[in-house]
Scaffold this motif. Structure first.
Motif, PDB file in Angstrom:
ATOM      1  N   TYR A   1     -35.382 -49.739   8.972  1.00 43.52           N
ATOM      2  CA  TYR A   1     -35.437 -49.634   7.778  1.00 43.52           C
ATOM      3  C   TYR A   1     -36.528 -48.350   6.970  1.00 43.52           C
ATOM      4  O   TYR A   1     -37.321 -48.075   5.939  1.00 43.52           O
ATOM      5  CB  TYR A   1     -36.711 -50.360   6.891  1.00 43.52           C
ATOM      6  CG  TYR A   1     -36.117 -51.862   7.281  1.00 43.52           C
ATOM      7  CD1 TYR A   1     -35.583 -52.056   6.238  1.00 43.52           C
ATOM      8  CD2 TYR A   1     -36.970 -53.553   7.662  1.00 43.52           C
ATOM      9  CE1 TYR A   1     -34.419 -53.750   5.826  1.00 43.52           C
ATOM     10  CE2 TYR A   1     -36.029 -54.408   7.452  1.00 43.52           C
ATOM     11  CZ  TYR A   1     -35.016 -54.413   6.759  1.00 43.52           C
ATOM     12  OH  TYR A   1     -34.242 -55.655   6.707  1.00 43.52           O
TER      13      TYR A   1
ATOM     14  N   GLU B   1     -35.586 -45.817   5.455  1.00 52.48           N
ATOM     15  CA  GLU B   1     -35.498 -45.471   3.639  1.00 52.48           C
ATOM     16  C   GLU B   1     -36.999 -46.149   2.704  1.00 52.48           C
ATOM     17  O   GLU B   1     -37.123 -46.301   1.806  1.00 52.48           O
ATOM     18  CB  GLU B   1     -34.327 -46.189   3.327  1.00 52.48           C
ATOM     19  CG  GLU B   1     -33.649 -47.809   2.977  1.00 52.48           C
ATOM     20  CD  GLU B   1     -32.664 -47.555   2.332  1.00 52.48           C
ATOM     21  OE1 GLU B   1     -31.912 -47.224   1.197  1.00 52.48           O
ATOM     22  OE2 GLU B   1     -31.566 -47.983   2.737  1.00 52.48           O
ATOM     23  N   HIS B   2     -37.395 -46.929   3.062  1.00 49.41           N
ATOM     24  CA  HIS B   2     -38.295 -48.264   2.959  1.00 49.41           C
ATOM     25  C   HIS B   2     -39.834 -48.462   3.445  1.00 49.41           C
ATOM     26  O   HIS B   2     -40.601 -47.918   2.762  1.00 49.41           O
ATOM     27  CB  HIS B   2     -37.887 -49.958   3.409  1.00 49.41           C
ATOM     28  CG  HIS B   2     -36.310 -50.247   2.269  1.00 49.41           C
ATOM     29  ND1 HIS B   2     -36.340 -49.585   1.235  1.00 49.41           N
ATOM     30  CD2 HIS B   2     -35.326 -50.383   2.666  1.00 49.41           C
ATOM     31  CE1 HIS B   2     -35.011 -50.285   0.977  1.00 49.41           C
ATOM     32  NE2 HIS B   2     -34.312 -51.044   2.075  1.00 49.41           N
TER      33      HIS B   2
ATOM     34  N   LYS C   1     -42.690 -47.417   0.997  1.00 55.53           N
ATOM     35  CA  LYS C   1     -42.162 -48.369  -0.265  1.00 55.53           C
ATOM     36  C   LYS C   1     -43.673 -49.526  -0.273  1.00 55.53           C
ATOM     37  O   LYS C   1     -44.002 -50.373   0.590  1.00 55.53           O
ATOM     38  CB  LYS C   1     -41.309 -49.201  -0.583  1.00 55.53           C
ATOM     39  CG  LYS C   1     -40.176 -47.639  -1.228  1.00 55.53           C
ATOM     40  CD  LYS C   1     -38.750 -48.301  -1.253  1.00 55.53           C
ATOM     41  CE  LYS C   1     -38.143 -47.423  -1.664  1.00 55.53           C
ATOM     42  NZ  LYS C   1     -36.272 -48.478  -1.548  1.00 55.53           N
TER      43      LYS C   1
ATOM     44  N   TYR D   1     -42.939 -52.568   1.904  1.00 57.07           N
ATOM     45  CA  TYR D   1     -42.445 -52.615   3.215  1.00 57.07           C
ATOM     46  C   TYR D   1     -43.533 -52.974   4.540  1.00 57.07           C
ATOM     47  O   TYR D   1     -42.722 -53.000   5.054  1.00 57.07           O
ATOM     48  CB  TYR D   1     -42.664 -50.831   4.034  1.00 57.07           C
ATOM     49  CG  TYR D   1     -41.928 -51.705   5.309  1.00 57.07           C
ATOM     50  CD1 TYR D   1     -40.896 -51.707   5.857  1.00 57.07           C
ATOM     51  CD2 TYR D   1     -42.816 -50.167   6.037  1.00 57.07           C
ATOM     52  CE1 TYR D   1     -40.270 -51.565   6.936  1.00 57.07           C
ATOM     53  CE2 TYR D   1     -42.100 -50.515   7.650  1.00 57.07           C
ATOM     54  CZ  TYR D   1     -41.352 -50.600   7.980  1.00 57.07           C
ATOM     55  OH  TYR D   1     -40.694 -50.754   8.661  1.00 57.07           O
TER      56      TYR D   1
ATOM     57  N   LYS E   1     -41.759 -55.604   7.405  1.00 55.48           N
ATOM     58  CA  LYS E   1     -42.170 -55.474   7.819  1.00 55.48           C
ATOM     59  C   LYS E   1     -42.989 -56.538   9.807  1.00 55.48           C
ATOM     60  O   LYS E   1     -42.690 -56.787   9.881  1.00 55.48           O
ATOM     61  CB  LYS E   1     -42.997 -54.400   8.370  1.00 55.48           C
ATOM     62  CG  LYS E   1     -43.652 -54.243  10.893  1.00 55.48           C
ATOM     63  CD  LYS E   1     -43.817 -52.488   9.862  1.00 55.48           C
ATOM     64  CE  LYS E   1     -44.059 -51.309  11.627  1.00 55.48           C
ATOM     65  NZ  LYS E   1     -44.523 -50.553  11.517  1.00 55.48           N
TER      66      LYS E   1
ATOM     67  N   THR F   1     -30.231 -59.113  -3.031  1.00 53.35           N
ATOM     68  CA  THR F   1     -31.134 -58.705  -2.530  1.00 53.35           C
ATOM     69  C   THR F   1     -32.629 -60.639  -2.660  1.00 53.35           C
ATOM     70  O   THR F   1     -32.678 -61.281  -2.056  1.00 53.35           O
ATOM     71  CB  THR F   1     -32.311 -58.300  -2.636  1.00 53.35           C
ATOM     72  OG1 THR F   1     -31.394 -56.850  -2.078  1.00 53.35           O
ATOM     73  CG2 THR F   1     -33.784 -57.617  -1.827  1.00 53.35           C
TER      74      THR F   1
ATOM     75  N   ARG G   1     -38.149 -61.562  -0.150  1.00 56.33           N
ATOM     76  CA  ARG G   1     -38.129 -60.331   1.337  1.00 56.33           C
ATOM     77  C   ARG G   1     -37.489 -61.401   1.963  1.00 56.33           C
ATOM     78  O   ARG G   1     -36.553 -61.129   2.974  1.00 56.33           O
ATOM     79  CB  ARG G   1     -39.575 -61.163   1.427  1.00 56.33           C
ATOM     80  CG  ARG G   1     -40.253 -60.407   3.110  1.00 56.33           C
ATOM     81  CD  ARG G   1     -41.548 -60.088   2.944  1.00 56.33           C
ATOM     82  NE  ARG G   1     -42.497 -59.668   1.938  1.00 56.33           N
ATOM     83  CZ  ARG G   1     -43.589 -60.075   0.855  1.00 56.33           C
ATOM     84  NH1 ARG G   1     -43.805 -61.148   1.156  1.00 56.33           N
ATOM     85  NH2 ARG G   1     -44.276 -59.791   0.433  1.00 56.33           N
TER      86      ARG G   1
ATOM     87  N   HIS H   1     -29.883 -59.786   6.963  1.00 57.73           N
ATOM     88  CA  HIS H   1     -29.635 -58.055   6.354  1.00 57.73           C
ATOM     89  C   HIS H   1     -27.925 -57.431   6.750  1.00 57.73           C
ATOM     90  O   HIS H   1     -27.404 -58.163   8.353  1.00 57.73           O
ATOM     91  CB  HIS H   1     -30.772 -57.808   7.277  1.00 57.73           C
ATOM     92  CG  HIS H   1     -30.292 -55.905   7.094  1.00 57.73           C
ATOM     93  ND1 HIS H   1     -30.579 -55.140   6.085  1.00 57.73           N
ATOM     94  CD2 HIS H   1     -28.645 -55.179   8.284  1.00 57.73           C
ATOM     95  CE1 HIS H   1     -30.399 -53.702   6.619  1.00 57.73           C
ATOM     96  NE2 HIS H   1     -29.401 -54.263   7.498  1.00 57.73           N
TER      97      HIS H   1
END
Ligand code: CMP
Length: 138
Positions: free
Chosen positions: A53, A55-56, A59, A62, A66, A95, A114, A119
């Protein structure tokens, strides 16, 4: 119409296993005609989460993402087929499970932004990067 055989990295996330939906989700991919080239049960560790992840990571969503993604086993899959990246994205839906269209995996089974069950790589470049992370030998 032209088509391209592609591969995608797909994860059936920890909520999918906890809720007993792995078979349902796998069956949808199989019935569509996608080929399962690899399938492994794995636990995503913190380092892999940060890479997967990338790119996230900065954020706000995140840290809980995680926490969720490392919370238990998941299924990591390599799926292949014609235009498989676009096909799978259509099958899983948008999403946020609350907004995903009925008939999609998220639309039928998720009520969360979430914990959205699956994915899948979102482009050929993402697929290449993610496949190298998860299945470096394939
Ligand atoms: P995924 O397709 O794995 O890609 C990034 C993930 O981050 C996404 O599915 C969701 O699980 C999660 N995600 C994306 N946006 C949000 C958000 N606004 N709030 C919480 N989780 C999110």
């Amino acid at each position: 119409m032209s088509s391209t055989t592609e591969r995608s990295l797909v994860l059936i996330k920890p909520d999918g296993l906890r809720r007993g939906l792995a078979g349902e989700i796998l069956a949808r991919f199989e019935r569509k005609g996608l080929v399962i080239e690899a399938l492994e049960m794995r636990v995503m560790d913190a380092a892999l989460a940060d890479q997967h992840y990338a790119e996230h990571v900065a954020k706000a969503f995140y840290p809980p993402l995680k926490e969720f993604m490392t919370s238990g086993p998941l299924l990591a899959l390599v799926l292949s087929g014609d235009d498989v990246i676009e096909v799978i994205r259509a099958m899983i839906g948008s999403t946020d499970g609350r907004k995903a269209a009925a008939g999609t995996i998220r639309g039928d089974f998720s009520l969360s932004n979430r914990e959205n069950l699956v994915h899948a790589s979102d482009s050929p470049a993402s697929a290449e990067r993610e496949l190298a992370l998860w299945f470096p030998k394939i």
